[in-house]
Design a protein around this motif. Structure first.
Motif, PDB file in Angstrom:
ATOM      1  N   TYR A   9       0.831  -1.205   0.000  1.00  0.00           N
ATOM      2  CA  TYR A   9       0.000   0.000   0.000  1.00  0.00           C
ATOM      3  C   TYR A   9       0.866   1.256   0.000  1.00  0.00           C
ATOM      4  O   TYR A   9       0.608   2.192  -0.751  1.00  0.00           O
ATOM      5  N   VAL A  10       1.882   1.284   0.834  1.00  0.00           N
ATOM      6  CA  VAL A  10       2.753   2.455   0.927  1.00  0.00           C
ATOM      7  C   VAL A  10       3.471   2.684  -0.400  1.00  0.00           C
ATOM      8  O   VAL A  10       3.545   3.812  -0.899  1.00  0.00           O
ATOM      9  N   HIS A  11       3.983   1.621  -1.013  1.00  0.00           N
ATOM     10  CA  HIS A  11       4.679   1.768  -2.291  1.00  0.00           C
ATOM     11  C   HIS A  11       3.728   2.220  -3.399  1.00  0.00           C
ATOM     12  O   HIS A  11       4.099   3.055  -4.233  1.00  0.00           O
ATOM     13  N   LEU A  12       2.515   1.703  -3.408  1.00  0.00           N
ATOM     14  CA  LEU A  12       1.532   2.156  -4.391  1.00  0.00           C
ATOM     15  C   LEU A  12       1.215   3.636  -4.191  1.00  0.00           C
ATOM     16  O   LEU A  12       1.097   4.395  -5.154  1.00  0.00           O
ATOM     17  N   ALA A  13       1.080   4.046  -2.945  1.00  0.00           N
ATOM     18  CA  ALA A  13       0.785   5.448  -2.646  1.00  0.00           C
ATOM     19  C   ALA A  13       1.940   6.354  -3.070  1.00  0.00           C
ATOM     20  O   ALA A  13       1.714   7.453  -3.576  1.00  0.00           O
ATOM     21  N   ARG A  14       3.161   5.902  -2.887  1.00  0.00           N
ATOM     22  CA  ARG A  14       4.326   6.701  -3.299  1.00  0.00           C
ATOM     23  C   ARG A  14       4.318   6.957  -4.803  1.00  0.00           C
ATOM     24  O   ARG A  14       4.725   8.013  -5.260  1.00  0.00           O
ATOM     25  N   GLY A  15       3.901   5.978  -5.574  1.00  0.00           N
ATOM     26  CA  GLY A  15       3.905   6.111  -7.028  1.00  0.00           C
ATOM     27  C   GLY A  15       2.632   6.690  -7.606  1.00  0.00           C
ATOM     28  O   GLY A  15       2.494   6.816  -8.820  1.00  0.00           O
ATOM     29  N   ASP A  16       1.708   7.085  -6.763  1.00  0.00           N
ATOM     30  CA  ASP A  16       0.397   7.569  -7.195  1.00  0.00           C
ATOM     31  C   ASP A  16       0.460   9.060  -7.529  1.00  0.00           C
ATOM     32  O   ASP A  16       0.052   9.901  -6.739  1.00  0.00           O
ATOM     33  N   LYS A  17       0.944   9.375  -8.708  1.00  0.00           N
ATOM     34  CA  LYS A  17       1.099  10.781  -9.105  1.00  0.00           C
ATOM     35  C   LYS A  17      -0.240  11.489  -9.302  1.00  0.00           C
ATOM     36  O   LYS A  17      -0.347  12.687  -9.105  1.00  0.00           O
ATOM     37  N   GLU A  18      -1.271  10.743  -9.722  1.00  0.00           N
ATOM     38  CA  GLU A  18      -2.591  11.345  -9.952  1.00  0.00           C
ATOM     39  C   GLU A  18      -3.444  11.404  -8.685  1.00  0.00           C
ATOM     40  O   GLU A  18      -4.577  11.879  -8.723  1.00  0.00           O
ATOM     41  N   LYS A  19      -2.941  10.860  -7.590  1.00  0.00           N
ATOM     42  CA  LYS A  19      -3.655  10.877  -6.303  1.00  0.00           C
ATOM     43  C   LYS A  19      -5.015  10.175  -6.393  1.00  0.00           C
ATOM     44  O   LYS A  19      -6.019  10.659  -5.866  1.00  0.00           O
ATOM     45  N   ILE A  20      -5.036   9.007  -7.064  1.00  0.00           N
ATOM     46  CA  ILE A  20      -6.282   8.255  -7.212  1.00  0.00           C
ATOM     47  C   ILE A  20      -6.339   7.024  -6.316  1.00  0.00           C
ATOM     48  O   ILE A  20      -7.391   6.419  -6.160  1.00  0.00           O
ATOM     49  N   PHE A  21      -5.214   6.645  -5.722  1.00  0.00           N
ATOM     50  CA  PHE A  21      -5.171   5.434  -4.916  1.00  0.00           C
ATOM     51  C   PHE A  21      -6.099   5.492  -3.694  1.00  0.00           C
ATOM     52  O   PHE A  21      -6.826   4.533  -3.426  1.00  0.00           O
ATOM     53  N   PRO A  22      -6.139   6.604  -2.933  1.00  0.00           N
ATOM     54  CA  PRO A  22      -7.056   6.641  -1.777  1.00  0.00           C
ATOM     55  C   PRO A  22      -8.518   6.411  -2.174  1.00  0.00           C
ATOM     56  O   PRO A  22      -9.250   5.694  -1.489  1.00  0.00           O
ATOM     57  N   ALA A  23      -8.940   6.972  -3.301  1.00  0.00           N
ATOM     58  CA  ALA A  23     -10.320   6.764  -3.755  1.00  0.00           C
ATOM     59  C   ALA A  23     -10.544   5.310  -4.159  1.00  0.00           C
ATOM     60  O   ALA A  23     -11.624   4.753  -3.932  1.00  0.00           O
ATOM     61  N   ALA A  24      -9.527   4.688  -4.737  1.00  0.00           N
ATOM     62  CA  ALA A  24      -9.643   3.275  -5.122  1.00  0.00           C
ATOM     63  C   ALA A  24      -9.782   2.393  -3.877  1.00  0.00           C
ATOM     64  O   ALA A  24     -10.528   1.413  -3.886  1.00  0.00           O
ATOM     65  N   ILE A  25      -9.084   2.749  -2.819  1.00  0.00           N
ATOM     66  CA  ILE A  25      -9.158   1.984  -1.570  1.00  0.00           C
ATOM     67  C   ILE A  25     -10.575   2.005  -1.014  1.00  0.00           C
ATOM     68  O   ILE A  25     -11.121   0.976  -0.631  1.00  0.00           O
ATOM     69  N   ILE A  26     -11.187   3.169  -0.994  1.00  0.00           N
ATOM     70  CA  ILE A  26     -12.517   3.266  -0.379  1.00  0.00           C
ATOM     71  C   ILE A  26     -13.595   2.591  -1.217  1.00  0.00           C
ATOM     72  O   ILE A  26     -14.613   2.185  -0.699  1.00  0.00           O
ATOM     73  N   ARG A  27     -13.368   2.494  -2.534  1.00  0.00           N
ATOM     74  CA  ARG A  27     -14.356   1.817  -3.392  1.00  0.00           C
ATOM     75  C   ARG A  27     -14.376   0.313  -3.162  1.00  0.00           C
ATOM     76  O   ARG A  27     -15.349  -0.349  -3.494  1.00  0.00           O
ATOM     77  N   ASP A  28     -13.300  -0.233  -2.604  1.00  0.00           N
ATOM     78  CA  ASP A  28     -13.246  -1.663  -2.325  1.00  0.00           C
ATOM     79  C   ASP A  28     -13.552  -1.853  -0.842  1.00  0.00           C
ATOM     80  O   ASP A  28     -12.707  -1.587   0.007  1.00  0.00           O
ATOM     81  N   GLY A  29     -14.751  -2.300  -0.542  1.00  0.00           N
ATOM     82  CA  GLY A  29     -15.197  -2.427   0.842  1.00  0.00           C
ATOM     83  C   GLY A  29     -14.306  -3.294   1.715  1.00  0.00           C
ATOM     84  O   GLY A  29     -14.275  -3.150   2.922  1.00  0.00           O
ATOM     85  N   ARG A  30     -13.538  -4.213   1.102  1.00  0.00           N
ATOM     86  CA  ARG A  30     -12.667  -5.091   1.889  1.00  0.00           C
ATOM     87  C   ARG A  30     -11.408  -4.362   2.353  1.00  0.00           C
ATOM     88  O   ARG A  30     -10.740  -4.791   3.275  1.00  0.00           O
ATOM     89  N   SER A  31     -11.057  -3.257   1.687  1.00  0.00           N
ATOM     90  CA  SER A  31      -9.789  -2.588   1.956  1.00  0.00           C
ATOM     91  C   SER A  31      -9.916  -1.372   2.858  1.00  0.00           C
ATOM     92  O   SER A  31      -8.917  -0.805   3.254  1.00  0.00           O
ATOM     93  N   TYR A  32     -11.119  -0.945   3.157  1.00  0.00           N
ATOM     94  CA  TYR A  32     -11.246   0.295   3.912  1.00  0.00           C
ATOM     95  C   TYR A  32     -12.348   0.234   4.957  1.00  0.00           C
ATOM     96  O   TYR A  32     -13.456  -0.216   4.703  1.00  0.00           O
ATOM     97  N   SER A  33     -11.993   0.726   6.115  1.00  0.00           N
ATOM     98  CA  SER A  33     -12.941   1.097   7.156  1.00  0.00           C
ATOM     99  C   SER A  33     -12.248   2.203   7.936  1.00  0.00           C
ATOM    100  O   SER A  33     -11.037   2.373   7.838  1.00  0.00           O
ATOM    101  N   ASP A  34     -13.015   2.952   8.693  1.00  0.00           N
ATOM    102  CA  ASP A  34     -12.426   4.068   9.449  1.00  0.00           C
ATOM    103  C   ASP A  34     -11.307   3.609  10.380  1.00  0.00           C
ATOM    104  O   ASP A  34     -10.325   4.306  10.582  1.00  0.00           O
ATOM    105  N   GLN A  35     -11.449   2.410  10.943  1.00  0.00           N
ATOM    106  CA  GLN A  35     -10.517   1.954  11.976  1.00  0.00           C
ATOM    107  C   GLN A  35      -9.333   1.152  11.452  1.00  0.00           C
ATOM    108  O   GLN A  35      -8.341   0.990  12.153  1.00  0.00           O
ATOM    109  N   ILE A  36      -9.397   0.641  10.244  1.00  0.00           N
ATOM    110  CA  ILE A  36      -8.392  -0.327   9.796  1.00  0.00           C
ATOM    111  C   ILE A  36      -6.974   0.259   9.752  1.00  0.00           C
ATOM    112  O   ILE A  36      -6.012  -0.408  10.138  1.00  0.00           O
TER     113      ILE A  36
END
Length: 179
Positions: A9-36
Motif C-alpha cells: 500500500y505504501v509503495h503504491l501510494a508513493r507512485g500515485d502521481k494522480e492521487k487516485i489510490f485513496p479513492a480506489a481503496i474506499i471503493r473496495d469495501g474489503r480494503s477500507y474502514s475508518d478503523q483499519i
C-alpha cells in the motif's frame, strides 16, 4: 494486517502521481474502514516496524478517509436518488449496472464482482454465476449518467445565485448601497 500488505500500500501510494489510490481503496469495501489504518498502525508499532512506513501508512489512511467523506458528500449532493439507480445489495448509486442472467436483477458491477470472489452464485436465486456472464445494462447506465449530469449542472447555478445575492448599486449622489 500483514506487514507486506502495508508495504505494498505504501509503495503504491508513493507512485500515485494522480492521487487516485485513496479513492480506489474506499471503493473496495474489503480494503477500507475508518478503523483499519489506525489499528494496523498500532500493530506495526508493537512489532517494531520502521516508523517512516507507519507514518506513510497513517497518511494514506487519512487521505482515504477524506476520499470517503468526499464520495459521501458527492452522493448526498445528488439529493433523492431514484430507487432504480440504487444497487439492491448495498443501496449505493450504481456506476456500472449489470443484469444478472438468471434472476434478471440489476446490480452494480463492483458489488457483484466482490460477491463473486467468495461465492460463484447469483445472490438472489443461488444459480451459478461468473463475472463473464454479467450483462451490461447500458440503458440504465445512460439514465444514471444523465441524472448525475443534470444534478451537477444545477449546483453551479445555485452557487452563482448565492454569489450574486450581494450587489453594489451606484446611486446618483455617489453613495453605494448594498442589497
Amino acid at each position: 494486517m500483514h506487514v507486506k500488505i502495508v508495504k505494498i500500500y505504501v509503495h503504491l501510494a508513493r507512485g500515485d502521481k494522480e492521487k487516485i489510490f485513496p479513492a480506489a481503496i474506499i471503493r473496495d469495501g474489503r480494503s477500507y474502514s475508518d478503523q483499519i489504518f489506525s489499528a494496523a498502525a498500532d500493530v506495526l508499532r508493537r512489532i517494531g516496524e520502521d516508523m517512516r512506513i507507519i507514518q506513510e501508512f497513517i497518511d494514506l489512511g487519512a487521505k482515504a478517509k477524506i476520499a470517503a467523506s468526499e464520495a459521501m458528500d458527492a452522493e448526498a449532493a445528488l439529493g433523492d436518488i431514484p430507487d432504480e439507480f440504487l444497487d439492491p445489495i448495498q443501496y449505493t448509486l450504481m456506476k456500472d449496472p449489470v443484469i444478472l442472467p438468471s434472476s434478471r436483477i440489476t446490480v452494480d458491477r463492483p458489488v457483484i464482482q466482490r460477491h463473486l470472489l467468495s461465492d460463484s452464485t447469483d445472490p438472489f436465486n443461488r444459480s451459478h454465476l461468473t463475472a463473464d456472464m454479467l450483462i451490461p445494462d447500458t440503458e440504465l447506465k445512460a439514465k444514471i449518467e444523465e441524472f448525475i449530469r443534470s444534478h451537477e449542472l444545477k449546483k453551479p447555478g445555485e452557487d452563482l445565485n448565492l454569489q450574486h445575492t450581494k450587489t453594489t448599486i451606484q446611486t446618483t449622489d455617489t453613495l453605494n448601497l448594498i442589497e
